[in-house]
Design a protein around this motif. Structure first.
Motif, PDB file in Angstrom:
ATOM      1  N   VAL A  69      -4.998  48.687  52.695  1.00 23.71           N
ATOM      2  CA  VAL A  69      -5.519  48.407  53.656  1.00 23.71           C
ATOM      3  C   VAL A  69      -7.173  49.306  53.551  1.00 23.71           C
ATOM      4  O   VAL A  69      -6.830  50.198  54.462  1.00 23.71           O
ATOM      5  N   VAL A  73      -8.942  45.751  56.128  1.00 27.81           N
ATOM      6  CA  VAL A  73      -8.975  44.784  54.982  1.00 27.81           C
ATOM      7  C   VAL A  73      -7.648  45.325  53.713  1.00 27.81           C
ATOM      8  O   VAL A  73      -7.711  46.370  53.757  1.00 27.81           O
ATOM      9  N   PRO A 101      -2.144  52.282  54.754  1.00 33.20           N
ATOM     10  CA  PRO A 101      -0.423  51.883  54.010  1.00 33.20           C
ATOM     11  C   PRO A 101      -0.673  50.325  54.522  1.00 33.20           C
ATOM     12  O   PRO A 101      -0.805  49.889  56.244  1.00 33.20           O
ATOM     13  N   TRP A 102       0.338  49.502  54.191  1.00 26.81           N
ATOM     14  CA  TRP A 102       0.998  48.245  54.883  1.00 26.81           C
ATOM     15  C   TRP A 102       1.031  48.655  56.585  1.00 26.81           C
ATOM     16  O   TRP A 102       2.439  49.449  56.707  1.00 26.81           O
ATOM     17  N   ARG A 103       0.651  47.979  57.935  1.00 31.08           N
ATOM     18  CA  ARG A 103       1.123  48.511  59.331  1.00 31.08           C
ATOM     19  C   ARG A 103       2.555  47.349  58.903  1.00 31.08           C
ATOM     20  O   ARG A 103       1.838  46.198  60.010  1.00 31.08           O
ATOM     21  N   ALA A 104       3.794  47.417  59.652  1.00 26.16           N
ATOM     22  CA  ALA A 104       4.405  46.708  60.130  1.00 26.16           C
ATOM     23  C   ALA A 104       6.088  46.876  59.560  1.00 26.16           C
ATOM     24  O   ALA A 104       6.587  48.217  59.100  1.00 26.16           O
ATOM     25  N   VAL A 166       1.991  40.202  55.580  1.00 25.59           N
ATOM     26  CA  VAL A 166       2.515  40.872  57.183  1.00 25.59           C
ATOM     27  C   VAL A 166       1.110  41.690  57.022  1.00 25.59           C
ATOM     28  O   VAL A 166       0.736  42.324  58.567  1.00 25.59           O
ATOM     29  N   ALA A 167       0.788  41.993  56.195  1.00 29.88           N
ATOM     30  CA  ALA A 167      -0.229  43.649  56.786  1.00 29.88           C
ATOM     31  C   ALA A 167      -1.992  42.669  57.185  1.00 29.88           C
ATOM     32  O   ALA A 167      -2.339  43.514  58.392  1.00 29.88           O
ATOM     33  N   ALA A 168      -2.104  41.684  56.543  1.00 28.61           N
ATOM     34  CA  ALA A 168      -3.482  40.957  57.750  1.00 28.61           C
ATOM     35  C   ALA A 168      -2.554  40.812  58.794  1.00 28.61           C
ATOM     36  O   ALA A 168      -3.630  40.298  59.934  1.00 28.61           O
ATOM     37  N   CYS A 169      -1.064  39.506  59.199  1.00 32.08           N
ATOM     38  CA  CYS A 169      -1.476  39.282  59.511  1.00 32.08           C
ATOM     39  C   CYS A 169      -1.172  39.714  61.521  1.00 32.08           C
ATOM     40  O   CYS A 169      -0.632  40.754  61.345  1.00 32.08           O
ATOM     41  N   PRO A 170      -1.910  39.152  62.566  1.00 33.92           N
ATOM     42  CA  PRO A 170      -1.891  40.017  63.925  1.00 33.92           C
ATOM     43  C   PRO A 170      -0.897  40.017  64.295  1.00 33.92           C
ATOM     44  O   PRO A 170      -0.003  40.799  65.466  1.00 33.92           O
ATOM     45  N   ASN A 171      -0.175  38.976  64.035  1.00 34.78           N
ATOM     46  CA  ASN A 171       1.951  39.052  64.215  1.00 34.78           C
ATOM     47  C   ASN A 171       2.644  39.712  63.522  1.00 34.78           C
ATOM     48  O   ASN A 171       3.758  39.977  64.406  1.00 34.78           O
ATOM     49  N   GLY A 172       2.337  40.616  62.056  1.00 32.27           N
ATOM     50  CA  GLY A 172       2.805  41.368  60.847  1.00 32.27           C
ATOM     51  C   GLY A 172       4.135  40.351  60.715  1.00 32.27           C
ATOM     52  O   GLY A 172       5.237  40.511  60.900  1.00 32.27           O
TER      53      GLY A 172
ATOM     54  N   ALA B  75       4.882  40.338  68.581  1.00 28.84           N
ATOM     55  CA  ALA B  75       3.904  40.472  67.122  1.00 28.84           C
ATOM     56  C   ALA B  75       3.823  42.458  67.582  1.00 28.84           C
ATOM     57  O   ALA B  75       3.773  42.952  66.543  1.00 28.84           O
ATOM     58  N   ALA B  78       6.390  44.173  65.731  1.00 26.07           N
ATOM     59  CA  ALA B  78       6.938  43.797  64.335  1.00 26.07           C
ATOM     60  C   ALA B  78       5.216  44.925  63.724  1.00 26.07           C
ATOM     61  O   ALA B  78       4.886  45.283  63.002  1.00 26.07           O
ATOM     62  N   ARG B  79       4.882  45.680  64.914  1.00 26.22           N
ATOM     63  CA  ARG B  79       3.085  46.159  64.012  1.00 26.22           C
ATOM     64  C   ARG B  79       3.660  47.824  65.001  1.00 26.22           C
ATOM     65  O   ARG B  79       2.484  47.473  65.787  1.00 26.22           O
ATOM     66  N   PRO B  80       4.131  48.447  65.605  1.00 30.08           N
ATOM     67  CA  PRO B  80       4.392  49.183  66.222  1.00 30.08           C
ATOM     68  C   PRO B  80       2.809  50.880  66.193  1.00 30.08           C
ATOM     69  O   PRO B  80       2.464  51.389  66.595  1.00 30.08           O
ATOM     70  N   VAL B  81       2.905  50.409  64.903  1.00 30.00           N
ATOM     71  CA  VAL B  81       1.780  51.326  64.468  1.00 30.00           C
ATOM     72  C   VAL B  81       0.190  50.825  64.490  1.00 30.00           C
ATOM     73  O   VAL B  81       0.357  49.897  63.391  1.00 30.00           O
ATOM     74  N   TYR B  83      -3.515  50.025  63.262  1.00 25.82           N
ATOM     75  CA  TYR B  83      -4.725  50.091  62.137  1.00 25.82           C
ATOM     76  C   TYR B  83      -5.874  51.168  63.062  1.00 25.82           C
ATOM     77  O   TYR B  83      -6.018  51.155  63.993  1.00 25.82           O
ATOM     78  N   THR B  96      -7.013  34.120  66.913  1.00 29.69           N
ATOM     79  CA  THR B  96      -6.655  35.100  67.754  1.00 29.69           C
ATOM     80  C   THR B  96      -7.200  35.295  68.912  1.00 29.69           C
ATOM     81  O   THR B  96      -6.478  35.307  70.131  1.00 29.69           O
TER      82      THR B  96
END
Lengths: 245, 211, 649
Positions: A69, A73, A101-104, A166-172, B75, B78-81, B83, B96
């Motif tokens: 990222v 982005v 990194p990708w966050r999920a 996945v990285a970009a999705c606000p919902n993961g 959600a 799925a994203r605990p950490v 950006y 969103t």
């Protein structure tokens, strides 16, 4: 040009991790983003520091191994581009570039910018195939496939499994990835017998992996290096609902 | 999300059509309000249909919110950490922002709206007045700030619907292939029509067309 | 490793070898005969037999999936994070198959003939014939798996002619055929993982082969996440670890592609065949600076409409648009009037090198030639050109920042494929019993030069159709294999651990990448497109010196535990050093020119490659010994295709 890099450093899955700032000088505009990191790593190594770990392999935008990222982005701001195909001419002298990194949760960090994407393989294992053992195939011309179906299936099949969606999705959510495979196989006559059960099994696996739910925000398609369209997700939902009836 | 949303959209369409009766005069509007309470009589006791509708609506709203909350919680899990850099979204960030935050604004609006028009608590005419009088008093030119609030809230409803209606087609698997673009357009038209329809009456009162 | 003192480029000749597995008789019956003679394994016993497959590209992925379907207990390994990332994925053009769907005169025999001829008469007839035979099954299998090949409006498969073939036998999926075929194999593989027949080990790199009682019985791997050294035992080992083009540092291979798996097997006794056969692809994007990490290929199809030229005058630095027509040299059209810009890969590559060596190259460092579409755009219109090549033009612009509609592209040759690899017999078994080698990792089928769209065909033929039969034949005798010798396992593990600690202990002043870059430069300059005795001897002096420096001055940061990409790279570079030397020895000993191996001393009056069939019509299979390489010759007989000298004038 000279750049300031803020890079996520994390020594292992258990480490908490932190942002570390580096300066890189004499970056050529013709370098790729990863080559710029190579230069940084070369310097870190010689200075006795640990180089930044990042995944990469083909460096021509097709293997799907790279991904970070960049300034918030996935794969950076260039559209339809993987990180390895991003070139430094899109940056300016003096820029500060943040790299994460990708966050999920289903993509745990292994080290620095390297994440574990084996959840994607498990989604494919759940049903992302056509059950045809080697040698069992009829002649390739025995079933004609309409050209537009073949073309649309191909478009979905170009997914490289990088995980930017996945990285970009606000919902993961991993819906675009899963839908790409469901769409690819579901559009072909060969994929019909398992169509509904495939969608159901793959969606259930996706949920079991801990990916978030889709709210159709379209962030995934926007960053997808292969431009997989959002309507793939509608196809997946249709097949899933059919199987759940 | 999609099913409960669809119920609410159907309600909104009926609600809007009812509202527009205000342009036919006080009797038509009050008569319509009365009819809502008596419809089904004498076969059914008074308010049966209305009560059922109210129950369905409340259930739909609660389930819609519950779905939204559970999606948001999934959600978050799925994203605990998060950006460090949260960049302007690549797909305009429209959905969103409009859905999650917009939904909260709409909820607050609905509460006010019920207190105003249904229970009359914040309405100058109060509960005892006819619906027509409550409407005219509520949006009187002097209470332009109420109307402005409605405009803002309805704009939010419109944006919510523009994504929500299309998103429902998408979730129900109806928006694939060739129907993709037409359905996106349809969602826009539905949203616009509802906002326009709902705003017609309050604006007409505020600028003095309806007294 | 260092410390082996011997004379530069010295080798010895050992006993000849021969393939004993191909049956006698008419060539079209041999594969059927072999399949019938192959012993079968009782289905109930299959799950008790373990097969290790290293690599998950077209060959390894398809082999592991098929072996799993047959009921064997399969363990599959790859260094990437997913089997789907193997570099087969990057193949663009297509896959050949003798389907003759066009009715244009294609046949199994013609594909066989073209492949033998294209390989410049340095491949084995039996193997190539079988490849052509099973090519048709590959297409059937892929279509049934859902590979979305290009189709015509009638719904039937589309074909194109590729790489100078006179028939249209290439099946393709836009410019991503490799990706689509690999995903087909990957999906079949994941299906077996789900079925429990295949155990997948991603991010695991094979570092040693375990040979017990003369048989390949397992591998030592490093878990690249934890750093743990693991041993995996089996009844047979299949190597599908790809080619070694990265010995040149810059190539079109993926960054991780390496020789370690096959090189370690070679060190344990597997013969390495024809290591000097390297394919150089003429249409790649040129190097732009020292930091360059890889080269990107652009489809050869560009040469259908683009015209290749350089300035007539040396050191002409004017921008291309300012160079008038009569001061340009369209050298391919000038030298090869019949084929012009469409001459085969090796000829186009060498011609580009020659004009650059004359000082007429263009772009940074003078290492590039123009590929000009101005005439095509004038003739067909911009739109037609865009339709045909739009995605390639876009890719070029993305990488170079230049617009090929306005200025000519710059291209230069790059290392693309290695025809050499571990020696195998007709059964794809190496000189170590129980060690099978498939895909680019083996030497079979392509001879001295591979035809376009044949790599995908070979990988899948090996993995789906050949190997499952021949491995079964071998495993039918597994009852007699006995226990794996624990000493052999311990020794292999010790070798791996020792190498890792040595690498980490040097703590010098240069990174592994910097050594790799220098090694690549040596190989490219002295053992690249054109080789001479002098250049090869120079390389053979420089390589051991540099290797020595590597082992005394490399700096590998970090620990043996955990993810350590620098350590992974250093280990691979160490093996590339040893391979590089063998490549130069092989190139030096083969004083003829053939296919991708061009010895300047062996050319005809027109500068064409000149084979020496009396002296060199053999496969050079090299055995590793502590005293230097030993050459075993496998004589090649041509019963069906008459040896001729090719000409493209």
């Amino acid at each position: 040009m000279n750049l300031t890099l803020k890079i996520w450093r994390q020594n292992g899955p258990e480490d908490r991790g932190r942002m570390v700032t580096y300066q890189v000088e004499d970056v050529s505009p013709d370098m790729s983003f990863l080559e710029m990191l190579d230069v940084l790593n070369e310097r870190l190594t010689l200075a006795g520091e640990e180089p930044v770990a990042f995944d990469h392999d083909c460096r021509e935008g097709i293997c799907g191994m790279c991904g970070m990222v960049i300034n918030g982005v996935a794969h950076g701001e260039q559209r339809a581009t993987t990180t390895c195909q991003l070139h430094m001419r899109h940056f300016k002298d003096g820029d500060t570039v943040t790299i994460e990194p990708w966050r999920a949760a289903p993509f745990p960090v292994i080290k620095d910018l390297v994440v574990d994407r084996s959840s994607f393989d498990r989604i494919i294992q759940a049903g992302g195939f056509i059950s045809v053992p080697t040698g069992a195939a009829p002649d390739a011309h025995s079933v004609p496939v309409p050209k537009d179906a073949a073309d649309a299936a191909f478009d979905a099949a170009t997914c490289i499994g990088c995980g930017a969606c996945v990285a970009a999705c606000p919902n993961g959510s991993a819906s675009l990835f899963t839908a790409a495979k469901v769409t690819h196989l579901g559009l072909l006559p060969q994929g019909q017998p398992e169509r509904a059960s495939r969608a159901k099994a793959m969606v259930e696996q996706m949920d079991a992996e801990g990916f978030g739910g889709c709210t159709n925000t379209g962030e995934c398609t926007a960053v997808c290096p292969k431009g997989i369209p959002l309507d793939a997700i509608a196809r997946m939902n249709a097949d899933y609902l059919k199987a759940s009836k | 999300m999609a099913i409960t949303g669809a119920v609410l959209v159907l309600f909104l369409i009926g609600h809007m059509l009812g509202n527009l009766k205000i342009f036919l005069g006080a009797d038509a509007f009050n008569g319509y309000a009365e009819w809502l309470r008596t419809v089904g009589e004498p076969a059914l006791p008074a308010r049966t249909i209305l009560t059922i509708t109210e129950i369905v609506l409340v259930a739909a709203v609660v389930l819609h919110m519950w779905s939204a909350v559970s999606l948001a919680r999934r959600a978050a899990r799925a994203r605990p950490v998060r950006y460090a850099v949260r960049r302007r979204s690549q797909a305009n960030g429209y959905a969103t922002h409009v859905m999650r935050y917009g939904g909260i604004v709409i909820l607050l609006f609905v509460v006010w709206h019920l207190l105003d028009m249904t229970f009359g608590v914040v309405n100058p005419e109060g509960y005892a007045a006819t619906p027509y009088d409550r409407m005219v008093a509520g949006f009187a030119p002097s209470r332009w700030w109420v109307t402005s609030f409605y405009v803002v809230a309805l704009a939010m409803v419109g944006l919510h619907l523009r994504h929500g209606v299309w998103s429902a087609f998408q979730t129900l698997g109806l928006a694939g292939g060739r129907s993709y673009r037409p359905l996106r357009a349809l969602a826009g038209v539905v949203a616009l029509a509802l906002v326009a329809g709902f705003l017609a009456a309050p604006l007409a009162v505020t600028i003095g067309v309806i007294k | 490793m260092s410390g082996i003192l011997r004379r530069v480029g010295e080798w010895r000749v050992g006993a000849p070898i021969a393939d004993t597995r191909a049956p006698e008789g008419p060539i079209e019956e041999r594969w059927d005969k072999r399949r019938f003679s192959a012993k079968l394994v009782n289905p109930a016993n299959k799950r008790k037999l373990t097969v290790i497959v290293v690599g998950t590209g077209l060959a390894g992925g398809s082999a592991a999936a098929t072996l799993g379907e047959l009921g064997y207990n399969v363990k599959s390994f790859c260094y990437q994070d997913s089997p789907r990332r193997a570099h087969s994925i990057a193949a663009q053009g297509g896959i050949n198959a003798a389907k003759n769907y066009r009715g244009d005169g294609d046949s199994v025999f013609r594909l066989f003939y073209d492949t033998v001829k294209g390989g410049d008469f340095r491949s084995r007839e039996s193997n190539v014939y079988r490849l052509a035979q099973v090519s048709v099954n590959i297409i059937d299998q892929a279509v049934a798996q859902g590979v979305p090949f290009a189709r015509e409006y009638g719904g039937l498969l589309d074909n194109r002619s590729f790489g100078g073939a006179q028939v249209s036998r290439t099946f393709y999926a836009r410019g991503q055929t490799g990706q689509q075929l690999l995903l087909g194999a990957y999906q079949a593989l994941e299906r077996q993982v789900a079925a429990g027949t295949v155990e997948m080990h991603t991010r695991h790199e094979m570092l040693e082969l375990i040979v017990s009682d003369g048989r390949a019985r397992g591998i030592v791997v490093r878990d690249m996440v934890t750093g743990e050294i693991e041993t995996h035992l089996a009844d047979a080992v299949v190597l599908a670890s790809g080619g070694y083009g990265n010995v040149f540092y810059l190539s079109t291979n993926a960054k991780g592609c390496n020789t370690t798996a096959i090189w370690r097997a070679h060190r344990r006794g597997a013969y390495f065949a024809n290591p000097c056969y390297t394919q150089i692809h003429p249409t790649c994007i040129p190097v732009s600076g020292d930091y360059q990490s890889k080269l990107t290929l652009m489809s050869e199809s560009l040469r259908n409409d683009g015209r290749v030229w350089v300035p007539l005058r040396k050191g002409d630095e004017r921008p291309p648009a300012q160079i008038p027509e009569d001061e340009r040299d369209y050298y391919l059209e000038r030298i090869y009037p019949a084929f012009g810009n469409l001459v085969p890969r090796d000829i186009a590559s060498r011609a580009a090198k020659n004009v650059c060596d004359e000082g007429r190259g263009v772009g940074p460092g003078g290492l590039g030639v123009y590929l000009d579409f101005a005439d095509a755009i004038a003739r067909l219109g911009r739109e037609a050109v865009e339709k045909k090549y739009g995605n390639l033009f876009e890719m070029y612009e993305r990488i170079t920042g230049e617009n090929p509609y306005e200025a000519p592209m710059r291209i230069y040759p790059a290392v693309h494929y290695t025809m050499g690899g571990l020696w195998v017999d007709y059964d794809l078994q190496s000189s170590i019993p129980g060690l099978f080698v498939v895909g680019e990792a083996n030497f079979s089928d392509h001879g001295a030069n591979r035809l376009g769209a044949s790599a995908l065909m070979q990988g899948l033929a090996d993995g789906y159709f050949v190997l499952p039969t021949t491995v079964g034949d071998y495993l039918a005798g597994a009852g007699t294999f006995g226990q794996v010798d624990q000493d052999a396992v311990d020794e292999a593990v010790d070798r791996v651990k020792e190498k890792i600690s040595r690498l980490l202990a040097v703590n010098g002043t240069r990174t592994a990448d910097s050594f790799h870059r220098e090694l690549g430069r040596i190989m490219w300059d002295y053992c690249g497109m054109e080789r001479t005795e002098e250049s090869l001897r120079k390389a053979l002096e420089r390589i051991p010196e540099l290797r020595e420096e590597f082992w005394n001055n490399v700096k590998v940061p970090g620990d043996p535990e955990g993810l350590n990409q620098a350590l992974e790279r250093a280990g691979r570079v160490a093996d590339f050093f040893e391979l590089a030397e063998l490549m130069c020895v092989d190139a030096l000993h083969r004083s003829e020119s053939c296919g991708g191996h061009f010895r300047a001393e062996s050319q005809d009056a027109d500068g064409e490659a000149l084979r020496d069939d009396d002296e060199f019509a053999y496969v050079a299979a090299w055995e590793w010994t502590p005293d230097g390489p030993v050459l075993h010759k496998e004589e090649l007989d041509y019963e069906y295709v008459k040896m001729t000298q090719r000409s493209y004038k």
